[in-house]
Design a protein around this motif. Structure first.
Motif, PDB file in Angstrom:
ATOM      1  N   THR A 400      38.315  22.167  75.389  1.00 40.30           N
ATOM      2  CA  THR A 400      39.378  22.151  76.393  1.00 40.30           C
ATOM      3  C   THR A 400      40.473  23.135  76.029  1.00 40.30           C
ATOM      4  OG1 THR A 400      38.910  19.815  76.795  1.00 40.30           O
ATOM      5  CG2 THR A 400      41.001  20.664  77.602  1.00 40.30           C
ATOM      6  N   GLN A 401      40.847  23.141  74.744  1.00 37.53           N
ATOM      7  CA  GLN A 401      41.900  24.034  74.279  1.00 37.53           C
ATOM      8  C   GLN A 401      41.492  25.491  74.467  1.00 37.53           C
ATOM      9  OE1 GLN A 401      44.727  22.865  73.343  1.00 37.53           O
ATOM     10  NE2 GLN A 401      45.754  24.197  71.873  1.00 37.53           N
ATOM     11  N   VAL A 408      45.682  31.084  79.636  1.00 37.25           N
ATOM     12  CA  VAL A 408      46.970  31.656  79.226  1.00 37.25           C
ATOM     13  C   VAL A 408      46.845  33.170  79.090  1.00 37.25           C
ATOM     14  CG1 VAL A 408      48.621  31.801  77.316  1.00 37.25           C
ATOM     15  CG2 VAL A 408      47.850  29.573  78.111  1.00 37.25           C
ATOM     16  N   ALA A 409      45.739  33.629  78.474  1.00 38.31           N
ATOM     17  CA  ALA A 409      45.525  35.071  78.316  1.00 38.31           C
ATOM     18  C   ALA A 409      45.447  35.761  79.674  1.00 38.31           C
ATOM     19  CB  ALA A 409      44.257  35.325  77.502  1.00 38.31           C
ATOM     20  N   ASP A 410      44.735  35.157  80.630  1.00 40.85           N
ATOM     21  CA  ASP A 410      44.645  35.744  81.974  1.00 40.85           C
ATOM     22  C   ASP A 410      46.000  35.736  82.662  1.00 40.85           C
ATOM     23  OD1 ASP A 410      41.951  36.079  81.551  1.00 40.85           O
ATOM     24  OD2 ASP A 410      41.369  34.240  82.602  1.00 40.85           O
ATOM     25  N   LEU A 411      46.744  34.654  82.478  1.00 42.43           N
ATOM     26  CA  LEU A 411      48.033  34.504  83.160  1.00 42.43           C
ATOM     27  C   LEU A 411      49.029  35.563  82.717  1.00 42.43           C
ATOM     28  CD1 LEU A 411      49.583  32.584  85.118  1.00 42.43           C
ATOM     29  CD2 LEU A 411      50.340  31.334  83.082  1.00 42.43           C
ATOM     30  N   PHE A 412      49.075  35.822  81.408  1.00 38.58           N
ATOM     31  CA  PHE A 412      50.068  36.757  80.872  1.00 38.58           C
ATOM     32  C   PHE A 412      49.450  38.104  80.483  1.00 38.58           C
ATOM     33  CE2 PHE A 412      51.932  32.514  79.619  1.00 38.58           C
ATOM     34  CZ  PHE A 412      52.857  32.505  80.657  1.00 38.58           C
ATOM     35  N   PRO A 417      42.339  35.582  74.166  1.00 45.34           N
ATOM     36  CA  PRO A 417      43.080  34.321  74.011  1.00 45.34           C
ATOM     37  C   PRO A 417      43.957  34.345  72.765  1.00 45.34           C
ATOM     38  CG  PRO A 417      40.818  33.875  74.616  1.00 45.34           C
ATOM     39  CD  PRO A 417      40.891  35.356  74.361  1.00 45.34           C
ATOM     40  N   PRO A 418      45.190  33.893  72.865  1.00 44.17           N
ATOM     41  CA  PRO A 418      46.115  33.966  71.720  1.00 44.17           C
ATOM     42  C   PRO A 418      45.705  33.034  70.597  1.00 44.17           C
ATOM     43  CG  PRO A 418      47.109  32.711  73.503  1.00 44.17           C
ATOM     44  CD  PRO A 418      45.834  33.289  74.047  1.00 44.17           C
ATOM     45  N   PRO A 443      44.722  27.600  68.453  1.00 44.46           N
ATOM     46  CA  PRO A 443      43.526  26.949  69.011  1.00 44.46           C
ATOM     47  C   PRO A 443      43.337  25.518  68.530  1.00 44.46           C
ATOM     48  CG  PRO A 443      43.015  29.179  68.278  1.00 44.46           C
ATOM     49  CD  PRO A 443      44.398  28.883  67.802  1.00 44.46           C
ATOM     50  N   GLU A 444      43.822  25.207  67.324  1.00 41.30           N
ATOM     51  CA  GLU A 444      43.646  23.859  66.789  1.00 41.30           C
ATOM     52  C   GLU A 444      44.793  22.927  67.146  1.00 41.30           C
ATOM     53  OE1 GLU A 444      46.072  26.138  63.830  1.00 41.30           O
ATOM     54  OE2 GLU A 444      44.437  26.526  65.227  1.00 41.30           O
TER      55      GLU A 444
END
Length: 641
Positions: A400-401, A408-412, A417-418, A443-444
């Motif tokens: 899920t994370q 988030v990566a697509d949004l900004f 992915p960060p 991620p964790e």
């Protein structure tokens, strides 16, 4: 024999040397050549070796019974795993440390892994230290308290506990059961009447003589018996005392003893794991699922369950499971004193060596074994189930994370992915006790060991100027990052920075980064928007001037709100702590030679610290308990200012 826990247990200055060889070009042949160059000088004796790259950074730490034989294996490239071949291809030098025996080498290996965090070693990644219960022994009326960190204070330590919550719960029950004081020594000295804890029957009030030293010592002895696993003895003693009090028609005392028995029953009933007859032991079970390795640990002391914790060591791919567990155990017991028994769920190739090394560290015999039957076996099976369940939960959460981080990566518009998200906020009340806060997520989940507070200390900052506060926080955070990690190799540089604020705070942060020459860090301002953020209408401000909102039911919005709420919580908590500390600070605290007793005498006589500051020398001399020399000292301190 020297102290096995001493930082100077192994003296590298005397036993270490470095052999360099090979070119700087990263390839397998150069790595093998460098290792063969080292082999020419290696002895056939126990020790530890460090493999280093062209810059001298440690790639791997290993131990050996015979250094020459062990290191020679790395030249047999065809027999190495892909992971080890990559390591050899980067190796350009080695540092060798000889030891007296293999157990010493094993202990030193764990120390060096903890110090250097090499990328090719199995790593125990856990930022939190374990809490203990400390029953101090440096006072006539010993204090019981929660303790973390170095164990320098004189007294008895009981632990480890799996979490601060389990310690707090146990301490609360112990206070009800044994009525031991938890206050500081300075607070104890200044009491002239019992505090609230006495009123709610959690302390015997030794500070004002409600119990004598012998009676308190008996309570301490009972507490030691209980924490040492003799709860049945304590329970029987309390039962006899309650019966005797009831027969003597001392019903008030009988009621107190009844409440203490209830507290004892609560502690015994809260043990979710049946560990009767186990004594002092740690139980470890390892499980692997979908590329994730998890280790479940149960902490049993005196037959009581003191909690359990899941660990997920790093760099475990292509490493045999028994080797992962053995490496984990040595790193784990770098921080925690080993118990007499360590139960594991599989046979370890070096179990005897582990036992010998842990015994040297602990100062008593330590047995590493695989239980086969009885309550110990049932404990191990329960740990195995918990290990599998913990991995399944973690994998479900990480799935899920991972999806959220992709969104988030697509949004900004991030390239990927960060891995590290930093979130910033300020907190103050009309400019007082101002500070900035940073929380970190990845991620964790949240990385709480990397949270930071920034006390606002620039004298030019106008109280309440949020923009100036944000500039100071970013200046300190990123100037230090540039100085300490200019190549960004440590993983401490953020991929995304969220700022709790609007366009003004975003511009303040951007100006700082531009002045520092940092242009590739993505900054996003998160403002409350219409209706002050109610209904989920946060406005996101980007560096190019764009701003947008998200649908109120978007999962990525909930995730970003959770990040914003976490930094808000951390900032407010840090501010409250700072404000509370400031509220109890008195100008008299700054006067040299004025302790709690004299400060109290001055305040009782003059009423306020302000009145003490303005008092004449003659008036100060009239204060009870204040000598002429002290009066002169107080007068000179304030009037010199």
């Amino acid at each position: 024999m020297s102290d096995p826990n001493s930082p100077t247990r192994f003296n590298e200055e005397k036993a270490a040397y470095t052999v360099r060889g090979g070119a700087d070009t990263p390839d397998l042949e150069a790595g093998v050549a460098a290792i063969r160059n080292v082999l020419q000088t290696l002895p056939v004796r126990p020790g530890v070796y460090r493999m280093q790259d062209a810059r001298g950074d440690v790639l791997y730490v290993g131990k050996a019974r015979a250094l020459k034989n062990r290191v020679a294996n790395y030249t047999q490239v065809s027999r190495l795993s892909k992971r080890l071949q990559r390591m050899v291809s980067q190796t350009r030098s080695m540092t060798i440390v000889t030891t007296n025996n293999e157990a010493e080498a094993l202990l030193l290996e764990a120390q060096l892994i903890k110090r250097y965090r090499p990328p090719y070693n199995v790593l125990l990644r856990d930022d939190k230290s374990f809490p203990f219960i400390l029953l101090r022994a440096d006072h006539d009326f010993p204090r019981i308290q929660k303790h973390r960190g170095a164990r320098r204070a004189k007294g008895n330590y009981y632990g480890p506990f799996a979490s601060a919550g389990s310690v707090t719960q146990t301490l609360n029950a112990l206070q009800k059961l044994f009525l031991l004081r938890s206050c500081t020594d300075s607070f104890f000295k200044t009491r002239d009447r019992p505090c609230l804890l006495y009123q709610i029957k959690r302390c015997s009030a030794p500070c004002v003589g409600r119990i004598d030293e012998a009676g308190y010592a008996e309570l301490v002895a009972d507490a030691k018996d209980f924490l040492g696993g003799k709860s049945t003895k304590v329970q029987a003693k309390l039962g006899e005392q309650m019966t005797a009090a009831a027969e003597a028609m001392d019903f008030e005392l009988a009621a107190v003893l009844r409440d203490r028995l209830k507290a004892l029953t609560f502690i015994q009933g809260s043990q979710a794991i049946n560990a009767d007859g186990v004594g002092d032991a740690d139980v470890f079970a390892l499980a692997c699922r979908e590329g994730t390795t998890g280790i479940q640990a149960f902490f049993i002391r005196g037959g009581q369950n003191w909690g359990h914790r899941s660990f997920f060591p790093k760099h475990t791919s292509d490493v045999p499971e028994d080797e992962v567990l053995a490496s984990f155990l040595m790193q784990f017991y770098e921080e925690v004193p080993p118990p007499k028994n360590v139960f594991v769920d599989r046979e370890l190739e070096e179990a005897e060596l582990l036992s010998e090394a842990l015994a040297e560290r602990a100062g008593h015999k330590v047995a590493v074994s695989v239980p086969q039957r009885g309550p110990r076996r049932r404990l191990l099976e329960q740990a195995q189930r918990n290990a599998v369940e913990a991995i399944e939960r973690r994998n479900a959460e990480s799935t899920t994370q991972a999806k959220l981080l992709r969104e988030v990566a697509d949004l900004f518009e991030l390239p990927e992915p960060p891995d590290r998200i930093e979130v910033y906020d300020n907190s103050h009340i009309q400019g007082t006790n101002a500070l900035g806060a940073m929380v970190v997520a990845g991620p964790e989940g949240f990385r709480k060991g990397q949270y930071r507070k920034f006390n606002i200390r620039n004298k030019d900052t106008v109280p309440g100027d949020d923009f100036a506060m944000m500039r100071e926080v970013f200046q300190r955070r990123f100037a230090r990052a540039q100085a300490e990690d200019p190549d960004r190799d440590s993983g401490e540089w953020p991929d995304l920075v969220l700022i709790d604020g609007g366009r003004g705070q975003l511009n303040a942060a951007r100006e700082v980064l531009e002045d520092l020459g940092i242009e590739d860090v993505c900054l996003v301002g998160v403002a409350k928007g219409p209706n002050h953020g109610r209904e989920g209408r946060e406005v996101f401000h980007l560096m190019d001037g764009r701003e947008f909102t998200l649908p109120v039911n978007a999962p990525v919005l909930f995730y970003l709100q959770r990040l914003r709420d976490e930094v808000h919580r951390f900032a407010i908590g840090a501010h409250r702590q700072k404000r509370s500390k400031a509220m109890v600070v008195s100008p008299l605290d700054e006067v040299p030679g004025i302790g709690p007793a004299r400060k109290k005498a001055l305040l009782m006589h003059f009423g306020t610290a302000k009145a003490v500051r303005g008092a004449s020398l003659e008036d100060l001399r009239k204060a009870p308990g204040v000598s002429a020399a002290v009066a002169q000292q107080v007068h000179d301190f304030f009037h010199a200012r």
